[in-house]
Design a protein around this motif. Structure first.
Motif, short mmCIF file in Angstrom:
data_model
loop_
_atom_site.label_atom_id
_atom_site.label_comp_id
_atom_site.label_asym_id
_atom_site.label_seq_id
_atom_site.Cartn_x
_atom_site.Cartn_y
_atom_site.Cartn_z
N ASP A 132 -18.97 -11.54 -5.86
CA ASP A 132 -18.60 -10.29 -6.49
C ASP A 132 -17.08 -10.10 -6.49
O ASP A 132 -16.47 -9.81 -7.52
N ARG A 133 -16.45 -10.31 -5.33
CA ARG A 133 -14.99 -10.11 -5.27
C ARG A 133 -14.23 -11.23 -5.97
O ARG A 133 -13.15 -11.00 -6.51
N ILE A 134 -14.78 -12.43 -5.99
CA ILE A 134 -14.15 -13.51 -6.76
C ILE A 134 -14.06 -13.11 -8.22
O ILE A 134 -13.01 -13.24 -8.86
N ASN A 135 -15.16 -12.61 -8.75
CA ASN A 135 -15.17 -12.18 -10.15
C ASN A 135 -14.21 -11.02 -10.39
O ASN A 135 -13.49 -10.97 -11.39
N HIS A 136 -14.20 -10.08 -9.45
CA HIS A 136 -13.34 -8.91 -9.61
C HIS A 136 -11.87 -9.33 -9.63
O HIS A 136 -11.08 -8.89 -10.48
N VAL A 137 -11.48 -10.19 -8.69
CA VAL A 137 -10.09 -10.67 -8.63
C VAL A 137 -9.76 -11.48 -9.88
O VAL A 137 -8.69 -11.32 -10.48
N ASP A 138 -10.67 -12.36 -10.27
CA ASP A 138 -10.42 -13.25 -11.41
C ASP A 138 -10.26 -12.47 -12.71
O ASP A 138 -9.33 -12.70 -13.47
N TYR A 139 -11.17 -11.54 -12.95
CA TYR A 139 -11.11 -10.78 -14.21
C TYR A 139 -9.91 -9.84 -14.23
O TYR A 139 -9.26 -9.68 -15.26
N CYS A 140 -9.60 -9.23 -13.09
CA CYS A 140 -8.46 -8.32 -13.03
C CYS A 140 -7.14 -9.07 -12.91
O CYS A 140 -6.07 -8.47 -13.07
N ASP A 141 -7.21 -10.36 -12.61
CA ASP A 141 -6.02 -11.18 -12.39
C ASP A 141 -5.15 -10.55 -11.31
O ASP A 141 -3.92 -10.53 -11.41
N ALA A 142 -5.79 -10.06 -10.27
CA ALA A 142 -5.03 -9.35 -9.24
C ALA A 142 -5.86 -9.19 -7.97
O ALA A 142 -7.09 -9.09 -8.02
N ASN A 143 -5.16 -9.16 -6.84
CA ASN A 143 -5.77 -8.68 -5.59
C ASN A 143 -5.66 -7.17 -5.61
O ASN A 143 -4.56 -6.62 -5.59
N THR A 144 -6.80 -6.50 -5.65
CA THR A 144 -6.78 -5.04 -5.80
C THR A 144 -7.04 -4.29 -4.50
O THR A 144 -6.90 -3.07 -4.46
N GLY A 145 -7.42 -5.02 -3.45
CA GLY A 145 -7.64 -4.37 -2.16
C GLY A 145 -6.93 -5.14 -1.07
O GLY A 145 -7.05 -6.36 -0.98
N PRO A 146 -6.15 -4.47 -0.21
CA PRO A 146 -5.38 -5.18 0.82
C PRO A 146 -6.28 -5.71 1.94
O PRO A 146 -7.25 -5.06 2.33
N ILE A 147 -5.95 -6.89 2.45
CA ILE A 147 -6.62 -7.43 3.62
C ILE A 147 -5.94 -6.88 4.87
O ILE A 147 -4.72 -6.88 4.98
N PHE A 148 -6.73 -6.40 5.80
CA PHE A 148 -6.26 -5.79 7.03
C PHE A 148 -6.10 -6.90 8.08
O PHE A 148 -7.08 -7.40 8.62
N LEU A 149 -4.84 -7.30 8.32
CA LEU A 149 -4.54 -8.34 9.31
C LEU A 149 -3.81 -7.74 10.51
O LEU A 149 -3.18 -6.69 10.41
N THR A 150 -3.90 -8.43 11.63
CA THR A 150 -3.16 -8.02 12.81
C THR A 150 -2.49 -9.24 13.45
O THR A 150 -2.83 -10.38 13.14
N TYR A 151 -1.54 -8.97 14.31
CA TYR A 151 -0.81 -10.03 15.01
C TYR A 151 -0.36 -9.47 16.35
O TYR A 151 -0.30 -8.24 16.55
N GLU A 152 -0.05 -10.37 17.27
CA GLU A 152 0.42 -9.92 18.57
C GLU A 152 1.78 -9.25 18.40
O GLU A 152 2.71 -9.84 17.87
N SER A 153 1.85 -8.01 18.84
CA SER A 153 3.03 -7.17 18.61
C SER A 153 4.32 -7.84 19.07
O SER A 153 4.37 -8.43 20.15
N LYS A 154 5.36 -7.74 18.23
CA LYS A 154 6.67 -8.34 18.52
C LYS A 154 7.75 -7.27 18.45
O LYS A 154 7.85 -6.53 17.46
N LYS A 155 8.59 -7.21 19.48
CA LYS A 155 9.63 -6.19 19.55
C LYS A 155 10.60 -6.28 18.39
O LYS A 155 11.04 -5.25 17.84
N ASN A 156 10.97 -7.48 18.00
CA ASN A 156 11.94 -7.65 16.91
C ASN A 156 11.42 -7.07 15.59
O ASN A 156 12.15 -6.38 14.86
#
Length: 414
Positions: A132-156
């Motif tokens: 479903d999302r492959i088709n949605h991305v392909d037809y819209c030619d866009a990523n329309t929803g952000p992926i929620f990623l995390t990482y170990e917090s860095k002070k810089n």
């Protein structure tokens, strides 16, 4: 090391951002989405769940739905609802819920980081949801929803982000109907962008917090386009997908609770007796019991709440998956006592996000279920440890709040 990239975001016109922003497509069924957009022609759900604007008997996975999504997105652009930045930028996305703040960096992540394991996952995906999302991305030619990623917090990184938000005025600043504040800053300084790219290049791993299906779909679209492009260089936009990276110590995981339809042919007394063989059971009467630490589980049955405490000799705490409270419940109670072997497919079990509270568990037990289990939340450290080990968490182990809104940022693939 983690690759991030600035991009030319398609995003809402400033005064319309609050009306465009919508919860992710998979939060709603079709009827709920139709209700959510009433009186709001700007809602991103008109794109993300475009079947709501088609006849009610439309197959939500038909080509007609994806074509409608694309035409609506084009219409939003033509009407000036969407604008596009003319140069690549990074963005800061802050959410404030009940006074708690989490601030992430909006960028593009590399599909190769997912393929080579730099971006780590903790869930399996389903082919039908991916398609479903492959088709949605392909037809819209866009990523329309952000992926929620995390990482170990860095002070810089934190210092750069805090410096920018402290000196610049947010481009967007609005409150959604659930009381959550959303703020966005645009990082347009080339030196700052380069510094952030370099800082993330020092980070060995990032982790999918939420959005496994969207990630897998974005990667498959990118690979498909690579195959069809004989002049592929690796720099094309389809080699990257829209993501928001949050430091791990700012994230809030809520409990993800379980409700079960019956006692598997047992009486209440029989069930409690068998339960006492694997857990310590203490009644709290009508007083709701919310677990306050790992190893505690709340049980609601026949208008009575119980405190369940996991017996230590029943758990292998060296195993990061087996030691999860949701795993303990599954292997000690749901499977052997209640006969629920596969929680992905068994119709006798349902799941309730912690945002709904314990009253929702009581309500479900009065309407369509027999008993409920209130869980202590899985921690972000547990999630990261399981991902690092290359293992998978049981389904419905984490419920993140607040949810990222879709429609604030769109990443075009060509």
């Amino acid at each position: 090391m983690a690759v991030i990239k600035a991009f030319k975001s398609i995003r809402p016109e400033k005064e319309l951002a609050g009306k465009v922003a919508a919860l992710p497509y998979d939060v709603y069924n079709t009827e709920e989405a139709i209700e959510a957009v009433k009186g709001n022609p700007y809602s991103f759900l008109h794109i993300d769940k475009s079947e709501i604007d088609l006849p009610s008997d439309t197959d939500p996975y038909s080509e007609e739905v994806y074509l409608k999504a694309r035409s609506t997105m084009d219409s939003f652009t033509e009407k000036g609802i969407f604008i596009q930045d003319d140069t690549p930028k990074l963005y800061i996305y802050r959410l404030i819920m009940d006074g708690r703040i989490q601030t992430g960096l909006v960028c593009c992540s590399a599909i190769d980081d997912y393929i080579n394991g730099t971006i780590k996952r903790h869930e399996l995906t389903r082919e039908d949801k991916e398609k479903d999302r492959i088709n949605h991305v392909d037809y819209c030619d866009a990523n329309t929803g952000p992926i929620f990623l995390t990482y170990e917090s860095k002070k810089n990184i934190n210092a750069i982000v805090e410096s920018w938000t402290g000196k610049q005025t947010p481009e967007y600043d609005f409150v959604t109907e659930d009381g959550i504040t959303h703020q966005v800053w645009i990082i347009d300084n080339p030196e700052t962008i380069e510094t952030l790219v370099d800082e993330f290049d020092k980070i060995p791993s990032t982790y999918i917090a939420d959005g496994h299906h969207r990630t897998a779909s974005a990667v498959k679209v990118g690979l498909k386009r690579r195959e069809s492009n004989p002049n592929h260089t690796g720099n094309e936009e389809y080699n990257f997908f829209l993501s928001v990276l949050f430091p791990h110590d700012q994230l809030y995981i809520m409990d993800y609770n379980r409700v079960v339809k019956d006692l598997n042919s047992m009486t209440t007394d029989e069930f409690i007796s068998k339960l006492e063989e694997v857990m310590d059971v203490e009644s709290s009467g009508s007083q709701p019991f919310k677990p306050s630490q790992k190893g505690e589980i709340g049980l609601y049955l026949d208008d009575t709440w119980y405190r369940l405490t996991v017996k230590e000799n029943t758990v292998d705490y060296k195993d990061p998956v087996a030691s999860l409270d949701v795993s303990i419940l599954q292997e000690s109670v749901l499977k052997p006592l209640l006969g629920i072997g596969d929680i992905r497919t068994d119709k006798r079990i349902d799941f309730v996000g912690g945002i709904r509270g314990l009253k929702e568990l009581e309500r479900r037990c009065k309407i369509d279920m027999k008993l409920a289990f209130a869980m202590y939340p899985t921690s972000i450290k547990e999630l990261m440890a399981i991902s690092d080990a290359g293992l998978l968490m049981p389904p419905k182990s984490t419920w993140f709040e607040p949810k990222l809104r879709s429609g604030i940022f769109i990443h075009q693939l060509t």
